[in-house]
Design a protein around this motif. Structure first.
Motif, PDB file in Angstrom:
ATOM      1  N   VAL A  54       0.927  -1.133  -0.045  1.00 46.94           N
ATOM      2  CA  VAL A  54      -0.075   0.217   0.136  1.00 46.94           C
ATOM      3  C   VAL A  54       0.710   1.282  -0.093  1.00 46.94           C
ATOM      4  N   ARG A  55       1.897   1.311   0.901  1.00 41.65           N
ATOM      5  CA  ARG A  55       2.714   2.397   0.663  1.00 41.65           C
ATOM      6  C   ARG A  55       3.464   2.543  -0.505  1.00 41.65           C
ATOM      7  N   LEU A  56       3.983   1.563  -1.146  1.00 41.76           N
ATOM      8  CA  LEU A  56       4.322   1.643  -2.535  1.00 41.76           C
ATOM      9  C   LEU A  56       3.316   2.385  -3.470  1.00 41.76           C
ATOM     10  N   GLU A  57       2.178   1.960  -3.519  1.00 41.56           N
ATOM     11  CA  GLU A  57       1.209   2.539  -4.167  1.00 41.56           C
ATOM     12  C   GLU A  57       0.743   3.989  -3.916  1.00 41.56           C
ATOM     13  N   GLN A  58       0.997   4.304  -2.805  1.00 41.28           N
ATOM     14  CA  GLN A  58       0.766   5.700  -2.421  1.00 41.28           C
ATOM     15  C   GLN A  58       2.072   6.722  -2.639  1.00 41.28           C
TER      16      GLN A  58
END
Length: 256
Positions: A54-58
């Motif tokens: 999720v942090r990557l996509e954000q």
């Protein structure tokens, strides 16, 4: 959050939303409110933590290893070009502000001496040098220097658009997908932001193509032009990186 991380997140999200559950061995259900896979499904397929993905996509400040990036690429079923682009986006390091390139005099003389349409472009696809044969087709000498850019010409200049006739949309989409590979590495740089603003403003089609986040490699091929004076012209085209400056690309057209 820098521009490259933001583009990394957008690229992952666009590819996740394109996948159908059944294409990766997951059961299709009617409860899905959004297209494609869920984030937790991608994380599970890649063997990584959901929060981390999720942090990557954000576009957050995380530093994925090459092994992790390759695992995500396999989970998203990326093609070779897309996989390589994901690797490039995941690289880290300082990047200086973009500066428009200068064509070495020796390279300029070679281009001007070639008998067939030839020109040199930079990383932002600005046209930096060209010969008389290219001028007869593209008339770059009549275009203000600040607008002498292949993307601007093809997408926003009616004269250049007419050159491609019925093949304009295919050519324009191809160019946008190829340019996206370079742009993502320079995302947020003022020179690239300014170019995007002009493309969004000058082309009704550009916004949708840009949001698709398609990626393509540059390849040789055939181009057909509908010239107002010369009639139908068909060329085989190929591009070459300049040893003098790897940021420069020489494009040559020969009659097909």
């Amino acid at each position: 959050m820098d521009g490259r991380r933001s583009e990394l997140g957008d690229f992952l999200r666009s590819r996740r939303q394109r996948l159908r559950p059944e294409s990766v061995g997951l059961p299709a259900t009617r409860r899905r409110r959004t297209p494609g896979l869920r984030r937790e499904e991608v994380a599970e397929l890649a063997g990584i933590g959901v929060d981390w993905y999720v942090r990557l996509e954000q576009g957050r400040d995380v530093n994925p290893s090459l092994t992790t990036i390759d695992a995500i690429a396999r989970a998203l079923k990326l093609g070779e070009s897309e996989h390589n682009h994901l690797r490039s986006l995941a690289r880290h390091g300082d990047r200086r502000a973009f500066a428009k390139e200068t064509v070495p005099e020796a390279v300029r003389r070679v281009v001007e001496s070639l008998p067939h349409p030839s020109y040199v472009i930079g990383r932002r696809w600005d046209v930096l040098a060209w010969n008389e044969a290219a001028e007869e087709i593209f008339a770059w000498g009549r275009i203000p220097e600040g607008s002498r850019n292949t993307l601007l010409c093809v997408l926003t200049n009616p004269v250049t658009r007419r050159l491609f006739g019925s093949g304009w949309e295919d050519e324009a989409r191809r160019m946008v997908a190829q340019f996206r590979k370079t742009h993502d590495l320079w995302a947020g740089d003022p020179a690239f932001v300014e170019l995007l603003d002009r493309l969004h403003e000058g082309s009704a089609e550009f916004d949708g193509w840009w949001k698709a986040h398609d990626i393509r490699d540059g390849t040789a091929g055939i181009k057909k032009f509908m010239h107002p004076k010369k009639g139908t012209l068909r060329f085989q085209h190929a591009s070459f990186q300049c040893n003098d400056d790897p940021a420069l690309k020489l494009v040559i057209y020969t009659p097909a």
